[in-house]
Design a protein around this motif. Structure first.
Motif, PDB file in Angstrom:
ATOM      1  N   ILE A 264      -0.002 -31.752 -13.690  1.00 56.33           N
ATOM      2  CA  ILE A 264      -0.415 -32.944 -12.683  1.00 56.33           C
ATOM      3  C   ILE A 264       0.586 -33.655 -12.269  1.00 56.33           C
ATOM      4  N   LEU A 265       1.636 -34.099 -13.245  1.00 56.35           N
ATOM      5  CA  LEU A 265       2.820 -34.907 -12.869  1.00 56.35           C
ATOM      6  C   LEU A 265       3.706 -34.264 -11.839  1.00 56.35           C
ATOM      7  N   PRO A 266       4.016 -32.822 -11.917  1.00 51.89           N
ATOM      8  CA  PRO A 266       4.752 -32.405 -10.750  1.00 51.89           C
ATOM      9  C   PRO A 266       4.265 -32.242  -9.456  1.00 51.89           C
ATOM     10  N   ILE A 267       3.019 -32.175  -9.339  1.00 51.39           N
ATOM     11  CA  ILE A 267       2.362 -32.488  -8.137  1.00 51.39           C
ATOM     12  C   ILE A 267       2.584 -33.948  -7.538  1.00 51.39           C
TER      13      ILE A 267
ATOM     14  N   SER B 246       4.662 -36.158  -8.299  1.00 55.47           N
ATOM     15  CA  SER B 246       6.182 -36.395  -8.054  1.00 55.47           C
ATOM     16  C   SER B 246       6.496 -35.677  -6.803  1.00 55.47           C
ATOM     17  N   MET B 247       6.030 -34.685  -6.314  1.00 55.62           N
ATOM     18  CA  MET B 247       6.641 -34.209  -5.173  1.00 55.62           C
ATOM     19  C   MET B 247       6.499 -34.881  -3.826  1.00 55.62           C
ATOM     20  N   THR B 248       7.360 -34.756  -2.910  1.00 51.67           N
ATOM     21  CA  THR B 248       7.452 -35.755  -1.849  1.00 51.67           C
ATOM     22  C   THR B 248       6.818 -34.982  -0.798  1.00 51.67           C
ATOM     23  N   ALA B 249       6.583 -35.701   0.425  1.00 49.67           N
ATOM     24  CA  ALA B 249       6.009 -35.132   1.657  1.00 49.67           C
ATOM     25  C   ALA B 249       6.572 -34.082   2.309  1.00 49.67           C
ATOM     26  N   ALA B 250       7.779 -34.251   2.209  1.00 52.04           N
ATOM     27  CA  ALA B 250       8.602 -33.031   2.816  1.00 52.04           C
ATOM     28  C   ALA B 250       8.552 -31.837   2.010  1.00 52.04           C
ATOM     29  N   THR B 251       8.322 -31.858   0.762  1.00 54.74           N
ATOM     30  CA  THR B 251       8.470 -30.492  -0.023  1.00 54.74           C
ATOM     31  C   THR B 251       7.026 -29.953  -0.004  1.00 54.74           C
ATOM     32  N   LEU B 252       7.096 -28.653   0.103  1.00 56.64           N
ATOM     33  CA  LEU B 252       5.885 -27.637   0.019  1.00 56.64           C
ATOM     34  C   LEU B 252       5.952 -27.062  -1.382  1.00 56.64           C
ATOM     35  N   TRP B 253       5.138 -27.583  -2.156  1.00 53.97           N
ATOM     36  CA  TRP B 253       5.098 -27.276  -3.697  1.00 53.97           C
ATOM     37  C   TRP B 253       5.033 -25.738  -4.080  1.00 53.97           C
ATOM     38  N   VAL B 254       4.470 -25.144  -3.085  1.00 51.37           N
ATOM     39  CA  VAL B 254       4.256 -23.695  -3.218  1.00 51.37           C
ATOM     40  C   VAL B 254       5.574 -23.034  -3.065  1.00 51.37           C
ATOM     41  N   ALA B 255       6.359 -23.442  -2.218  1.00 51.19           N
ATOM     42  CA  ALA B 255       7.626 -22.951  -2.066  1.00 51.19           C
ATOM     43  C   ALA B 255       8.609 -23.228  -2.942  1.00 51.19           C
ATOM     44  N   ASP B 256       8.636 -24.488  -3.568  1.00 48.72           N
ATOM     45  CA  ASP B 256       9.315 -24.876  -4.705  1.00 48.72           C
ATOM     46  C   ASP B 256       9.367 -24.678  -6.225  1.00 48.72           C
ATOM     47  N   PRO B 257      10.154 -23.735  -6.681  1.00 48.36           N
ATOM     48  CA  PRO B 257       9.776 -23.226  -8.030  1.00 48.36           C
ATOM     49  C   PRO B 257       9.878 -24.286  -9.198  1.00 48.36           C
ATOM     50  N   LYS B 258      10.704 -25.450  -8.583  1.00 49.53           N
ATOM     51  CA  LYS B 258      10.847 -26.666  -9.834  1.00 49.53           C
ATOM     52  C   LYS B 258       9.485 -27.226  -9.806  1.00 49.53           C
ATOM     53  N   VAL B 259       8.397 -27.041  -9.052  1.00 48.44           N
ATOM     54  CA  VAL B 259       7.143 -27.734  -9.098  1.00 48.44           C
ATOM     55  C   VAL B 259       6.250 -26.467  -9.629  1.00 48.44           C
TER      56      VAL B 259
END
Length: 76
Positions: free
Chosen positions: A31-34, A36-49
């Protein structure tokens, strides 16, 4: 030899402990990584999330399954 009531209560407390660990793992890893992500970041493409999300979800599911498994040992 301990009574069935004492054994059952210990099993329930142990299962509750592992279930609480599952909730904590899911909350911090999934839950926290989702959140904490910003609107400009796509969580699917970001391995940090995505990696903490998958790891937290997997650990949470495994711990929850272990808690359910422990409850299967309750005696009547």
């Amino acid at each position: 030899m301990k009574s069935k009531l004492v054994r059952n209560e210990r099993l329930k407390m142990s299962a509750t402990f592992f279930n609480n660990l599952a909730v904590a793992a899911f909350a911090t890893g999934a839950i926290l990584p989702i959140l904490s992500m910003t609107a400009a970041t796509l969580w699917v493409a970001d391995p940090k999330v995505i990696l903490p999300f998958l790891l937290g979800s997997a650990v949470g599911v495994i711990l929850h399954a272990f808690a359910i498994y422990q409850l299967g040992s309750l005696e009547e």
